[in-house]
Design a protein around this motif. Structure first.
Motif, PDB file in Angstrom:
ATOM      1  N   GLY A  65       0.725  -1.173  -0.022  1.00 16.68           N
ATOM      2  CA  GLY A  65       0.029   0.026   0.127  1.00 16.68           C
ATOM      3  C   GLY A  65       0.654   1.160   0.118  1.00 16.68           C
ATOM      4  O   GLY A  65       0.327   2.270   0.129  1.00 16.68           O
ATOM      5  N   MET A  66       2.084   1.195  -0.168  1.00 14.09           N
ATOM      6  CA  MET A  66       3.141   2.207  -0.136  1.00 14.09           C
ATOM      7  C   MET A  66       3.532   2.685  -1.532  1.00 14.09           C
ATOM      8  O   MET A  66       4.030   1.715  -2.149  1.00 14.09           O
ATOM      9  N   THR A  67       3.892   3.963  -1.650  1.00 16.84           N
ATOM     10  CA  THR A  67       4.440   4.406  -2.916  1.00 16.84           C
ATOM     11  C   THR A  67       5.898   4.511  -2.474  1.00 16.84           C
ATOM     12  O   THR A  67       6.214   4.549  -1.349  1.00 16.84           O
ATOM     13  N   PRO A  68       6.799   4.756  -3.451  1.00 14.77           N
ATOM     14  CA  PRO A  68       8.095   4.903  -3.164  1.00 14.77           C
ATOM     15  C   PRO A  68       8.216   6.081  -2.091  1.00 14.77           C
ATOM     16  O   PRO A  68       9.032   5.880  -1.090  1.00 14.77           O
ATOM     17  N   ALA A  69       7.712   7.190  -2.429  1.00 11.28           N
ATOM     18  CA  ALA A  69       7.626   8.244  -1.330  1.00 11.28           C
ATOM     19  C   ALA A  69       7.108   7.870   0.233  1.00 11.28           C
ATOM     20  O   ALA A  69       7.857   8.178   1.225  1.00 11.28           O
ATOM     21  N   ASP A  70       6.289   7.182   0.220  1.00 15.28           N
ATOM     22  CA  ASP A  70       5.680   6.473   1.391  1.00 15.28           C
ATOM     23  C   ASP A  70       6.744   5.735   1.950  1.00 15.28           C
ATOM     24  O   ASP A  70       6.777   5.806   3.227  1.00 15.28           O
ATOM     25  N   ARG A 125      10.086   5.736   1.683  1.00 16.98           N
ATOM     26  CA  ARG A 125      11.200   6.526   2.111  1.00 16.98           C
ATOM     27  C   ARG A 125      10.785   7.136   3.480  1.00 16.98           C
ATOM     28  O   ARG A 125      11.476   6.941   4.359  1.00 16.98           O
ATOM     29  N   ARG A 126       9.663   7.726   3.530  1.00 18.91           N
ATOM     30  CA  ARG A 126       9.189   8.385   4.928  1.00 18.91           C
ATOM     31  C   ARG A 126       9.057   7.300   5.901  1.00 18.91           C
ATOM     32  O   ARG A 126       9.558   7.823   7.110  1.00 18.91           O
ATOM     33  N   SER A 127       8.591   6.081   5.552  1.00 21.06           N
ATOM     34  CA  SER A 127       8.515   5.125   6.651  1.00 21.06           C
ATOM     35  C   SER A 127       9.732   4.661   7.449  1.00 21.06           C
ATOM     36  O   SER A 127      10.079   4.561   8.306  1.00 21.06           O
ATOM     37  N   VAL A 166      13.503   6.855  15.055  1.00 19.81           N
ATOM     38  CA  VAL A 166      13.387   5.844  16.332  1.00 19.81           C
ATOM     39  C   VAL A 166      14.528   5.229  16.720  1.00 19.81           C
ATOM     40  O   VAL A 166      15.017   5.346  17.921  1.00 19.81           O
ATOM     41  N   ALA A 167      15.145   4.545  15.758  1.00 17.55           N
ATOM     42  CA  ALA A 167      16.347   3.817  16.001  1.00 17.55           C
ATOM     43  C   ALA A 167      17.837   4.761  16.311  1.00 17.55           C
ATOM     44  O   ALA A 167      18.836   3.967  16.836  1.00 17.55           O
ATOM     45  N   GLY A 168      17.684   5.805  15.864  1.00 21.69           N
ATOM     46  CA  GLY A 168      18.891   6.907  16.347  1.00 21.69           C
ATOM     47  C   GLY A 168      19.771   6.803  14.979  1.00 21.69           C
ATOM     48  O   GLY A 168      21.107   6.874  15.496  1.00 21.69           O
ATOM     49  N   PHE A 169      19.380   6.284  14.066  1.00 25.60           N
ATOM     50  CA  PHE A 169      20.301   5.905  12.815  1.00 25.60           C
ATOM     51  C   PHE A 169      20.371   7.367  11.911  1.00 25.60           C
ATOM     52  O   PHE A 169      19.708   7.884  11.675  1.00 25.60           O
ATOM     53  N   ASP A 170      21.800   7.667  11.704  1.00 20.24           N
ATOM     54  CA  ASP A 170      21.994   8.791  10.848  1.00 20.24           C
ATOM     55  C   ASP A 170      21.469   8.582   9.186  1.00 20.24           C
ATOM     56  O   ASP A 170      22.267   7.619   8.609  1.00 20.24           O
ATOM     57  N   THR A 171      20.538   9.210   8.847  1.00 18.65           N
ATOM     58  CA  THR A 171      19.869   8.872   7.513  1.00 18.65           C
ATOM     59  C   THR A 171      20.951   9.273   6.227  1.00 18.65           C
ATOM     60  O   THR A 171      20.831   9.089   5.326  1.00 18.65           O
ATOM     61  N   GLY A 172      22.036  10.000   6.862  1.00 16.43           N
ATOM     62  CA  GLY A 172      23.176  10.171   6.015  1.00 16.43           C
ATOM     63  C   GLY A 172      23.865   8.905   5.306  1.00 16.43           C
ATOM     64  O   GLY A 172      24.488   8.996   4.470  1.00 16.43           O
ATOM     65  N   ARG A 173      23.602   7.891   6.060  1.00 10.31           N
ATOM     66  CA  ARG A 173      24.345   6.575   5.677  1.00 10.31           C
ATOM     67  C   ARG A 173      23.224   5.575   5.403  1.00 10.31           C
ATOM     68  O   ARG A 173      23.539   4.416   5.274  1.00 10.31           O
ATOM     69  N   LEU A 174      22.009   6.121   5.089  1.00 11.10           N
ATOM     70  CA  LEU A 174      21.094   5.122   4.505  1.00 11.10           C
ATOM     71  C   LEU A 174      20.935   5.215   3.024  1.00 11.10           C
ATOM     72  O   LEU A 174      21.026   6.508   2.365  1.00 11.10           O
ATOM     73  N   MET A 200       9.521   3.911 -12.529  1.00 11.96           N
ATOM     74  CA  MET A 200      10.857   4.382 -12.317  1.00 11.96           C
ATOM     75  C   MET A 200      10.942   5.921 -11.927  1.00 11.96           C
ATOM     76  O   MET A 200      11.792   6.284 -11.007  1.00 11.96           O
ATOM     77  N   ALA A 201      10.126   6.542 -12.644  1.00  9.80           N
ATOM     78  CA  ALA A 201      10.163   7.956 -12.015  1.00  9.80           C
ATOM     79  C   ALA A 201       9.798   8.248 -10.612  1.00  9.80           C
ATOM     80  O   ALA A 201      10.461   9.143  -9.913  1.00  9.80           O
ATOM     81  N   ALA A 202       8.731   7.497 -10.055  1.00 11.95           N
ATOM     82  CA  ALA A 202       8.298   7.565  -8.790  1.00 11.95           C
ATOM     83  C   ALA A 202       9.501   7.284  -7.831  1.00 11.95           C
ATOM     84  O   ALA A 202       9.809   7.881  -6.850  1.00 11.95           O
ATOM     85  N   PHE A 203      10.230   6.053  -7.922  1.00 13.44           N
ATOM     86  CA  PHE A 203      11.354   5.863  -7.169  1.00 13.44           C
ATOM     87  C   PHE A 203      12.518   6.956  -7.286  1.00 13.44           C
ATOM     88  O   PHE A 203      13.177   7.073  -6.074  1.00 13.44           O
ATOM     89  N   VAL A 204      12.907   7.204  -8.344  1.00 15.83           N
ATOM     90  CA  VAL A 204      13.765   8.271  -8.448  1.00 15.83           C
ATOM     91  C   VAL A 204      13.918   9.448  -7.877  1.00 15.83           C
ATOM     92  O   VAL A 204      14.301  10.115  -6.905  1.00 15.83           O
ATOM     93  N   ALA A 205      12.515   9.970  -8.294  1.00 17.07           N
ATOM     94  CA  ALA A 205      12.195  11.228  -7.385  1.00 17.07           C
ATOM     95  C   ALA A 205      11.953  11.101  -5.986  1.00 17.07           C
ATOM     96  O   ALA A 205      12.115  12.128  -5.156  1.00 17.07           O
ATOM     97  N   ALA A 206      11.749   9.856  -5.499  1.00 15.33           N
ATOM     98  CA  ALA A 206      11.694   9.894  -4.008  1.00 15.33           C
ATOM     99  C   ALA A 206      13.205   9.498  -3.541  1.00 15.33           C
ATOM    100  O   ALA A 206      13.272   9.336  -2.145  1.00 15.33           O
ATOM    101  N   GLY A 207      14.082   9.733  -4.034  1.00 13.61           N
ATOM    102  CA  GLY A 207      15.567   9.531  -3.738  1.00 13.61           C
ATOM    103  C   GLY A 207      16.233   8.296  -3.566  1.00 13.61           C
ATOM    104  O   GLY A 207      17.170   7.821  -2.928  1.00 13.61           O
ATOM    105  N   PHE A 208      15.600   7.252  -4.215  1.00 14.92           N
ATOM    106  CA  PHE A 208      15.949   5.897  -4.484  1.00 14.92           C
ATOM    107  C   PHE A 208      17.125   5.975  -5.236  1.00 14.92           C
ATOM    108  O   PHE A 208      17.230   6.232  -6.677  1.00 14.92           O
ATOM    109  N   SER A 209      18.530   5.836  -4.863  1.00 18.75           N
ATOM    110  CA  SER A 209      19.656   5.906  -5.643  1.00 18.75           C
ATOM    111  C   SER A 209      20.166   4.654  -5.893  1.00 18.75           C
ATOM    112  O   SER A 209      21.478   4.920  -6.794  1.00 18.75           O
TER     113      SER A 209
END
Length: 424
Positions: free
Chosen positions: A61-66, A68-70, A77-85, A113-122
């Motif tokens: 039920g999630m889009t790529p943007a959803d 990513r937010r999740s 919650v985990a205290g993980f630096d998203t710069g390393r995600l 594909m456009a939805a994934f890349v726009a959501a920051g999937f690298s």
């Protein structure tokens, strides 16, 4: 993107390193993965498949943007630096829409594909190998590469339009069945060196011919079959001697590595050998939710022992009733008589029960278990009996910790295997 860019150079230097690609949408798995990444250091790669997440919602039920937010919420919650995600898109192509005519399916794939890349999937795995309506089940390298090039052009344009760094790509489609095989595994063969070379050469030629040459320098890997797989009740363990010819292809491809799918349930030693031999991207998914299900069922038994009013195997019975009422995710995969199918529904390595955990009825059953154990420290004797993965834990143990320990046991195998020391 440093970890992915470093995989091929580290192999050439004689200090191979790798990364586990976590392919799961389960919130406990994701949060535990991020907490584990916080503790051990380094980057964390989490991937979503085309069926799991897409512009139409997928089965989660999630889009790529959803998605990513999740994941970012779990990181907080985990205290993980998203710069390393690092977020990856797996099997991005027309697979969810194979029932459509090819052009219609490809247009849907372009939107995904456009939805994934726009959501920051690298990190993008290009997979256009499957036939659509009226086509063969599997397509040849030329058609596959043509469709992949088309999707790559969409990805490149989307990144430019959104001011994002362009993604890196993984090509190749000779992979095990997503989620594990449901047929006999006799005679499983690694990809031939000739086939791997042909895939690489065809994609290069087609990409250049069809305006996707800018992406070629960012193709970091090729998906191949190194000779690993799991079925309902068996695991084919990696044998380096059988993959030696395939691994030698990388001697002439210094910028590439191989990506290995279905590495779930491989022993730690074999995971490390995969990394050392040039397969440093290790996909794992069902193995994590299998471990989670084991822990949930152990807690289900403990709750019944501690509180007779909870009932006997309440969670198990709720999941059985749900899967019988809605058999779409397992029925065509689990063969045999009624009892064999029952066993597979709950205990198959392919772990198709994982598709049911987001269902409201499953969520309610897990919440009932959580309520039964809320505020309780689990007695060590029952932990030894029903939660072997947690038996060595020192100190008080409750339900959240038991679930985390079960997932961490799997993650520890991968963390050890992908480190330069583990792969040596």
């Amino acid at each position: 993107m440093s970890i992915l860019a470093d995989l091929a150079p580290s192999r050439r230097s004689g200090r191979p390193r790798g990364i586990a690609a976590i392919c799961s949408a389960h919130p406990v798995v994701i949060e535990t993965t991020l907490a584990h990444g916080r503790d051990v250091g380094g980057d964390v790669l989490i991937e979503a498949t085309c069926n799991q997440v897409n512009q139409d919602g997928g089965y989660t039920g999630m889009t790529p943007a959803d998605f990513r937010r999740s994941v970012e919420d779990s990181a907080a919650v985990a205290g993980f630096d998203t710069g390393r995600l690092v977020l990856g898109g797996d099997h991005l192509g027309p697979n969810p829409w194979r029932h459509l005519e090819a052009e219609d399916a490809l247009q849907k794939a372009e939107g995904m594909m456009a939805a994934f890349v726009a959501a920051g999937f690298s990190k993008i795995h290009l997979d256009a190998s499957m036939g659509c309506k009226g086509e063969p089940e599997a397509l040849d390298d030329e058609v596959t590469a043509l469709r992949a090039a088309r999707l790559t052009r969409v990805a490149e344009k989307t990144a430019r339009d959104n001011g994002l760094s362009p993604p890196v790509y993984v090509i190749g489609t000779e992979v095990p069945v997503p989620g594990g095989a449901w047929h006999a595994l006799d005679g499983l063969q690694p990809t031939s060196a000739a086939a791997a070379k042909a895939t690489i050469a065809t994609h290069r030629e087609v990409f250049r011919r069809h305006g996707a040459e800018a992406a070629l320098d960012r193709v970091i890997g090729v998906v191949v079959q190194p000779g690993v797989e799991f079925g309902h009740e068996e695991v084919v363990v990696y044998r380096p001697d059988r993959a030696r010819e395939l691994a030698s292809v990388l001697d002439d491809e210094p910028a590439l590595v191989f990506e290995a799918h279905s590495t779930d349930y491989q022993p730690r030693r074999e995971l490390a050998r995969l990394v050392a031999d040039g397969f440093p991207i290790l996909k794992v998914g069902p193995g994590l939710t299998f471990a989670l299900r084991e822990a949930l069922y152990g807690l289900d038994l403990i709750a019944g022992e501690l509180d007779p009013s909870y009932g006997e195997r309440s969670l198990y019975k709720a999941m059985e009733a749900l899967m019988l009422a809605e058999p779409g995710y397992w029925q065509r995969y689990y063969q045999g008589d009624a009892n064999s199918q029952r066993m597979l529904r709950h205990y198959s390595y392919s772990d198709r029960i994982r598709y049911y955990w987001p269902h409201p009825r499953a969520v309610a059953a897990v919440e009932r278990l959580r309520a039964a154990l809320a505020g309780r420290e689990l007695p060590p004797t029952l932990v030894h009996q029903f939660l072997p993965a947690s038996a060595g834990h020192a100190g008080p143990l409750d339900m959240p910790m038991a679930l985390s320990l079960a997932v961490r046991e799997v993650l520890d195998d991968y963390a050890e295997a992908v480190s330069p020391a583990g792969a040596a």
